[in-house]
Design a protein around this motif. Structure first.
Motif, PDB file in Angstrom:
ATOM      1  N   VAL A   2      -0.298  -8.301  -8.538  1.00 49.24           N
ATOM      2  CA  VAL A   2      -0.187  -9.407  -7.484  1.00 49.24           C
ATOM      3  C   VAL A   2       1.150  -9.093  -6.653  1.00 49.24           C
ATOM      4  O   VAL A   2       0.788  -9.377  -5.735  1.00 49.24           O
ATOM      5  CB  VAL A   2      -0.191 -10.490  -8.660  1.00 49.24           C
ATOM      6  N   TRP A   3       2.194  -8.899  -6.990  1.00 46.23           N
ATOM      7  CA  TRP A   3       2.923  -8.500  -6.678  1.00 46.23           C
ATOM      8  C   TRP A   3       3.059  -7.303  -5.157  1.00 46.23           C
ATOM      9  O   TRP A   3       3.486  -7.079  -4.307  1.00 46.23           O
ATOM     10  CB  TRP A   3       4.062  -8.413  -6.902  1.00 46.23           C
ATOM     11  N   ASP A   4       2.314  -6.389  -5.323  1.00 48.51           N
ATOM     12  CA  ASP A   4       1.683  -5.392  -4.809  1.00 48.51           C
ATOM     13  C   ASP A   4       0.905  -5.298  -3.191  1.00 48.51           C
ATOM     14  O   ASP A   4       1.137  -4.938  -2.162  1.00 48.51           O
ATOM     15  CB  ASP A   4       1.143  -3.433  -5.105  1.00 48.51           C
ATOM     16  N   TYR A   5      -0.093  -6.283  -3.441  1.00 50.57           N
ATOM     17  CA  TYR A   5      -0.753  -6.912  -2.737  1.00 50.57           C
ATOM     18  C   TYR A   5      -0.181  -8.175  -2.023  1.00 50.57           C
ATOM     19  O   TYR A   5      -0.407  -8.171  -0.548  1.00 50.57           O
ATOM     20  CB  TYR A   5      -1.698  -7.747  -3.379  1.00 50.57           C
ATOM     21  N   ALA A   6       1.238  -8.633  -2.833  1.00 58.06           N
ATOM     22  CA  ALA A   6       1.829  -9.695  -1.296  1.00 58.06           C
ATOM     23  C   ALA A   6       2.800  -8.893  -0.588  1.00 58.06           C
ATOM     24  O   ALA A   6       2.841  -9.695   0.556  1.00 58.06           O
ATOM     25  CB  ALA A   6       2.517 -10.913  -2.671  1.00 58.06           C
ATOM     26  N   THR A   7       3.227  -7.702  -0.954  1.00 54.77           N
ATOM     27  CA  THR A   7       3.935  -6.885  -0.473  1.00 54.77           C
ATOM     28  C   THR A   7       3.446  -6.463   0.526  1.00 54.77           C
ATOM     29  O   THR A   7       4.374  -6.925   2.039  1.00 54.77           O
ATOM     30  CB  THR A   7       4.726  -5.898  -0.903  1.00 54.77           C
ATOM     31  N   THR A  11       4.583  -7.636   5.107  1.00 51.76           N
ATOM     32  CA  THR A  11       4.601  -5.988   5.552  1.00 51.76           C
ATOM     33  C   THR A  11       3.837  -6.130   6.758  1.00 51.76           C
ATOM     34  O   THR A  11       4.777  -5.920   8.154  1.00 51.76           O
ATOM     35  CB  THR A  11       4.075  -5.322   5.275  1.00 51.76           C
ATOM     36  N   THR A 188      -9.132  -8.655  -6.017  1.00 49.29           N
ATOM     37  CA  THR A 188      -8.733  -9.501  -7.083  1.00 49.29           C
ATOM     38  C   THR A 188      -9.697 -11.079  -7.615  1.00 49.29           C
ATOM     39  O   THR A 188      -8.902 -11.531  -8.789  1.00 49.29           O
ATOM     40  CB  THR A 188      -6.790  -9.873  -7.166  1.00 49.29           C
ATOM     41  N   THR A 193      -4.221 -17.806  -4.141  1.00 48.40           N
ATOM     42  CA  THR A 193      -2.634 -16.930  -4.457  1.00 48.40           C
ATOM     43  C   THR A 193      -2.402 -16.636  -3.449  1.00 48.40           C
ATOM     44  O   THR A 193      -1.133 -15.900  -2.473  1.00 48.40           O
ATOM     45  CB  THR A 193      -2.216 -15.833  -5.777  1.00 48.40           C
ATOM     46  N   PHE A 194      -3.073 -15.332  -2.821  1.00 48.35           N
ATOM     47  CA  PHE A 194      -2.852 -14.424  -1.844  1.00 48.35           C
ATOM     48  C   PHE A 194      -3.268 -14.879  -0.454  1.00 48.35           C
ATOM     49  O   PHE A 194      -2.341 -14.574   1.011  1.00 48.35           O
ATOM     50  CB  PHE A 194      -3.701 -13.412  -1.429  1.00 48.35           C
ATOM     51  N   VAL A 197       0.048 -17.179   0.130  1.00 45.57           N
ATOM     52  CA  VAL A 197       1.030 -16.094   0.881  1.00 45.57           C
ATOM     53  C   VAL A 197       1.177 -16.237   2.016  1.00 45.57           C
ATOM     54  O   VAL A 197       2.527 -16.472   3.250  1.00 45.57           O
ATOM     55  CB  VAL A 197       0.955 -14.845  -0.016  1.00 45.57           C
TER      56      VAL A 197
END
Length: 229
Positions: A2-7, A11, A188, A193-194, A197
């Motif tokens: 989840v953190w990788d996708y959010a980053t 970005t 996912t 969630t995304f 973000v």
């Protein structure tokens, strides 16, 4: 994961900002030119500027973007083929997005700048002419500071709508915040969630923009506050 996708989504914010700021520059230049055209003594210029704002504001933003990205290159390529030239035109999503948003919001900026110009005191313009100031110096010294002060509220609203409107560019394949959020949501099965973000990114952009433009507004209102005190 989840953190990788959010980053990855955050970005891509640099791409969104690039499109937004570049579009704002185009919109500001077009808006100023069209505003002066609407207030000019030339009937032809007034009609052209009026047609520009009427047509652009009357067509949905998404339709304009699809016309620019898909239809315009196809039309130009047909003309090139008819002329027998060995050339093919294609627009990148970044270029198409900047051009489209710039043209769309240039129409709204036109009305903002036109109203601001009309509210500049004619007495100050007459005094500048009487002092023998050139048109360039009169614009820089007299008109521009007042134009900025008077146009800032409308300019701020247009910028905030434009910044959020960059989400449309994801529909033509630009790897921006919304494009990455959509990809993460589909990969996912966690859309809430995304997309949240992405929403947070635009909310922060809005808050920062309001803060900076409020500072600019207070800066240009200093002289007015001194005169009224």
């Amino acid at each position: 994961m989840v953190w990788d996708y959010a980053t990855a989504i955050l970005t891509a914010g640099s791409t969104t900002l690039l499109v937004a700021v570049s579009s704002l520059i185009v919109a500001t230049l077009l808006g100023l030119a069209a505003a002066f055209a609407k207030l000019s003594g030339s009937a032809a210029l007034r009609r052209c500027a009026g047609a520009y704002t009427f047509i652009v504001r009357g067509i949905p933003d998404l339709v304009v973007m699809l016309l620019v990205y898909y239809s315009l290159p196809a039309l130009l390529n047909q003309g090139i083929e008819a002329l027998g030239w060995d050339l093919r035109i294609e627009f990148s999503p970044v270029a198409a997005g900047i051009a489209t948003l710039g043209v769309i919001f240039g129409a709204y900026m036109t009305e903002t700048f036109k109203t601001a110009l009309q509210n500049i005191s004619k007495g100050q313009i007459e005094a500048a002419v009487a002092y023998g100031l050139t048109k360039q110096r009169m614009f820089v010294r007299i008109m521009l500071p007042q134009l900025i002060r008077l146009a800032l509220p409308g300019f701020t609203n247009n910028w905030l709508v434009l910044a959020k409107g960059t989400a449309l560019v994801s529909l033509i394949g630009l790897q921006d915040v919304m494009f990455r959020a959509k990809g993460a949501a589909e990969a996912t099965a966690m859309p809430f969630t995304f997309y949240l973000v992405a929403a947070a990114f635009f909310l922060v952009l809005t808050l920062v923009s309001i803060g900076l433009l409020s500072l600019a507004s207070r800066r240009f209102d200093v002289g007015i506050r001194k005169l009224s005190s």
